[in-house]
Design a protein around this motif. Structure first.
Motif, mmCIF file in Angstrom:
data_model
loop_
_atom_site.group_PDB
_atom_site.id
_atom_site.type_symbol
_atom_site.label_atom_id
_atom_site.label_comp_id
_atom_site.label_asym_id
_atom_site.label_seq_id
_atom_site.Cartn_x
_atom_site.Cartn_y
_atom_site.Cartn_z
ATOM 1 N N ASP A 1 0.684 -1.012 -0.211
ATOM 2 C CA ASP A 1 0.420 -0.109 0.042
ATOM 3 C C ASP A 1 0.330 1.141 -0.359
ATOM 4 O O ASP A 1 0.229 2.215 -0.017
ATOM 5 N N LEU A 2 2.548 0.999 0.075
ATOM 6 C CA LEU A 2 3.245 2.193 0.010
ATOM 7 C C LEU A 2 3.458 3.081 -1.437
ATOM 8 O O LEU A 2 3.846 3.852 -1.145
ATOM 9 N N VAL A 3 2.695 2.528 -2.140
ATOM 10 C CA VAL A 3 3.268 2.871 -3.705
ATOM 11 C C VAL A 3 2.125 4.231 -3.801
ATOM 12 O O VAL A 3 1.387 4.798 -3.203
ATOM 13 N N GLY A 4 3.118 5.021 -4.348
ATOM 14 C CA GLY A 4 2.811 6.711 -4.733
ATOM 15 C C GLY A 4 3.024 7.535 -3.008
ATOM 16 O O GLY A 4 2.225 8.235 -3.133
ATOM 17 N N LYS A 5 2.978 6.734 -2.009
ATOM 18 C CA LYS A 5 2.657 6.704 -0.737
ATOM 19 C C LYS A 5 4.492 8.631 -0.741
ATOM 20 O O LYS A 5 5.409 7.563 -0.669
ATOM 21 N N THR A 6 4.599 8.888 0.457
ATOM 22 C CA THR A 6 5.803 10.018 0.977
ATOM 23 C C THR A 6 6.067 8.811 2.480
ATOM 24 O O THR A 6 4.808 9.220 3.113
ATOM 25 N N ILE A 7 7.452 8.359 2.310
ATOM 26 C CA ILE A 7 7.918 7.481 3.302
ATOM 27 C C ILE A 7 8.947 8.113 4.082
ATOM 28 O O ILE A 7 9.849 8.584 3.632
ATOM 29 N N GLY A 8 8.679 8.597 5.384
ATOM 30 C CA GLY A 8 10.114 9.235 5.993
ATOM 31 C C GLY A 8 11.174 8.051 7.093
ATOM 32 O O GLY A 8 10.294 6.921 7.326
ATOM 33 N N VAL A 9 12.053 7.846 6.747
ATOM 34 C CA VAL A 9 13.259 7.226 7.383
ATOM 35 C C VAL A 9 14.158 8.023 8.293
ATOM 36 O O VAL A 9 14.500 9.136 7.890
ATOM 37 N N GLU A 10 15.001 7.156 8.814
ATOM 38 C CA GLU A 10 16.174 8.016 9.722
ATOM 39 C C GLU A 10 16.934 7.447 8.908
ATOM 40 O O GLU A 10 17.905 6.117 8.141
ATOM 41 N N LEU A 11 18.022 8.694 8.239
ATOM 42 C CA LEU A 11 19.171 8.738 7.759
ATOM 43 C C LEU A 11 20.314 7.654 7.988
ATOM 44 O O LEU A 11 20.346 8.050 9.360
ATOM 45 N N THR B 1 20.149 4.679 8.672
ATOM 46 C CA THR B 1 19.221 3.100 9.484
ATOM 47 C C THR B 1 19.323 2.040 8.139
ATOM 48 O O THR B 1 19.024 2.570 6.806
ATOM 49 N N THR B 2 18.834 0.610 9.159
ATOM 50 C CA THR B 2 18.749 -0.376 7.924
ATOM 51 C C THR B 2 16.912 0.333 7.396
ATOM 52 O O THR B 2 16.608 -0.205 6.410
ATOM 53 N N GLY B 3 16.494 0.981 7.860
ATOM 54 C CA GLY B 3 15.455 1.282 7.900
ATOM 55 C C GLY B 3 15.493 1.997 6.532
ATOM 56 O O GLY B 3 14.333 2.087 5.260
ATOM 57 N N ASP B 4 16.109 3.123 6.662
ATOM 58 C CA ASP B 4 16.562 4.119 5.163
ATOM 59 C C ASP B 4 16.761 2.978 4.212
ATOM 60 O O ASP B 4 16.623 2.911 2.741
ATOM 61 N N LYS B 5 17.511 2.026 4.287
ATOM 62 C CA LYS B 5 18.142 0.898 3.231
ATOM 63 C C LYS B 5 16.879 -0.017 2.819
ATOM 64 O O LYS B 5 16.589 -0.413 1.246
ATOM 65 N N ILE C 1 7.591 4.080 -4.169
ATOM 66 C CA ILE C 1 6.825 5.110 -3.728
ATOM 67 C C ILE C 1 7.191 6.303 -4.167
ATOM 68 O O ILE C 1 7.828 6.446 -4.540
ATOM 69 N N LYS C 2 7.060 7.487 -3.696
ATOM 70 C CA LYS C 2 6.437 8.503 -4.005
ATOM 71 C C LYS C 2 7.556 9.583 -3.692
ATOM 72 O O LYS C 2 8.924 10.168 -4.502
ATOM 73 N N GLU C 3 7.863 9.266 -2.509
ATOM 74 C CA GLU C 3 9.071 10.049 -1.826
ATOM 75 C C GLU C 3 9.509 9.025 -0.987
ATOM 76 O O GLU C 3 9.112 9.197 0.256
ATOM 77 N N ILE C 4 10.961 9.143 -0.623
ATOM 78 C CA ILE C 4 11.630 8.743 0.637
ATOM 79 C C ILE C 4 12.084 10.319 1.739
ATOM 80 O O ILE C 4 13.475 10.779 0.953
ATOM 81 N N LYS C 5 11.534 10.666 2.813
ATOM 82 C CA LYS C 5 12.174 11.977 3.505
ATOM 83 C C LYS C 5 13.316 11.301 4.825
ATOM 84 O O LYS C 5 12.742 10.470 5.048
ATOM 85 N N LYS C 6 13.974 12.022 4.188
ATOM 86 C CA LYS C 6 15.566 11.364 5.634
ATOM 87 C C LYS C 6 15.585 12.477 6.407
ATOM 88 O O LYS C 6 15.695 13.419 6.137
ATOM 89 N N TYR C 7 15.682 11.775 7.415
ATOM 90 C CA TYR C 7 15.473 12.720 8.791
ATOM 91 C C TYR C 7 16.619 12.083 9.867
ATOM 92 O O TYR C 7 17.448 10.826 9.709
ATOM 93 N N ASP C 8 17.414 13.277 10.517
ATOM 94 C CA ASP C 8 18.551 13.235 11.256
ATOM 95 C C ASP C 8 17.912 12.236 12.421
ATOM 96 O O ASP C 8 18.667 11.772 13.423
ATOM 97 N N LYS C 9 17.223 12.585 13.111
ATOM 98 C CA LYS C 9 16.431 11.535 14.049
ATOM 99 C C LYS C 9 14.973 10.781 13.992
ATOM 100 O O LYS C 9 13.802 11.690 12.637
ATOM 101 N N ALA D 1 4.116 7.560 5.919
ATOM 102 C CA ALA D 1 4.503 6.017 7.125
ATOM 103 C C ALA D 1 6.103 6.221 7.427
ATOM 104 O O ALA D 1 6.262 7.079 6.920
ATOM 105 N N VAL D 2 6.601 5.523 8.199
ATOM 106 C CA VAL D 2 7.751 5.976 8.878
ATOM 107 C C VAL D 2 7.649 3.812 8.391
ATOM 108 O O VAL D 2 7.597 3.193 8.933
ATOM 109 N N ILE D 3 9.031 3.869 8.256
ATOM 110 C CA ILE D 3 9.448 2.521 7.728
ATOM 111 C C ILE D 3 11.417 2.764 8.904
ATOM 112 O O ILE D 3 11.683 3.678 9.401
ATOM 113 N N ILE D 4 10.680 1.972 10.410
ATOM 114 C CA ILE D 4 12.382 2.244 11.437
ATOM 115 C C ILE D 4 11.971 1.004 11.908
ATOM 116 O O ILE D 4 10.993 -0.154 11.850
ATOM 117 N N ASP D 5 13.588 0.877 12.981
ATOM 118 C CA ASP D 5 13.407 -0.210 13.820
ATOM 119 C C ASP D 5 12.451 -0.799 14.272
ATOM 120 O O ASP D 5 11.977 0.676 15.331
#
Length: 184
Positions: A66-76, A78-82, A99-107, A122-126
């Motif tokens: 369901d993440l097709v076309g969605k914006t996802i947040g990840v911590e820069l 991390t394995t969540g980023d990968k 995925i529409k966009e993968i936004k990368k965050y410091d935290k 959505a957020v992909i995270i440990d």
């Protein structure tokens, strides 16, 4: 041993270890082949993985497809980023859209804050990190953790290449904690 904690952005944590800013990474570090080229690890002490978190009430995202076309947040860094990049590739192969966009965050907290304000879907995270943050008293009921786990990852303690004395000392302590039941 005397312990001093050195807070560090995860994206620079391996470089900081290698440069001597601290002696070990004890921060939910997934053991990966790529990381093993740069640092040494203890034996795995915990199995973790990547999860997907959405804002409570979101009925449009119930699984990774369901993440097709969605914006996802990840911590820069991390394995969540990968994992987000791997998922994007898989979705493109499977559905010809990713995925529409993968936004990368410091935290991780910044990624979750943007999820709450609607700047991401959505957020992909440990898993332990994500579950810790969403279970905080002021966050209860604001997030939903999807049942699907994207990966399964062994966690270990990271050491500078060749620092065998510290690695062996820490491994001995981990082994003793497993033996006496302190570490399950």
């Amino acid at each position: 041993m005397k312990t001093q904690f050195v807070p560090t952005d995860f994206n620079g944590i391996i470089l900081a270890l290698k440069s001597g800013k601290f002696d070990a990474i004890i921060s939910g570090m997934s053991i990966t082949d790529e990381r093993k080229k740069q640092i040494d690890f203890s034996k795995p002490y915990f199995m973790s993985g990547q999860i997907i978190i959405v804002k409570s009430g979101n009925k449009s995202i119930t699984k990774s497809d369901d993440l097709v076309g969605k914006t996802i947040g990840v911590e820069l860094g991390t394995t969540g980023d990968k994992s987000s990049q791997d998922l994007d590739k898989k979705l493109k192969e499977k559905q010809s859209k990713g995925i529409k966009e993968i936004k990368k965050y410091d935290k991780a907290t910044d990624a979750l804050q943007d999820l709450q304000t609607g700047r991401s879907d959505a957020v992909i995270i440990d898993e332990p990190v994500g579950r810790y943050y969403v279970s905080a008293a002021d966050k209860k009921g604001k997030y939903t953790v999807l049942s699907e786990k994207l990966t399964s990852e062994p966690m270990g303690i990271g050491f500078k290449k060749g620092d065998k004395e510290l690695e062996e000392s820490v491994q001995k302590a981990l082994d003793e904690m497993k033996k006496d039941g302190t570490l399950l």
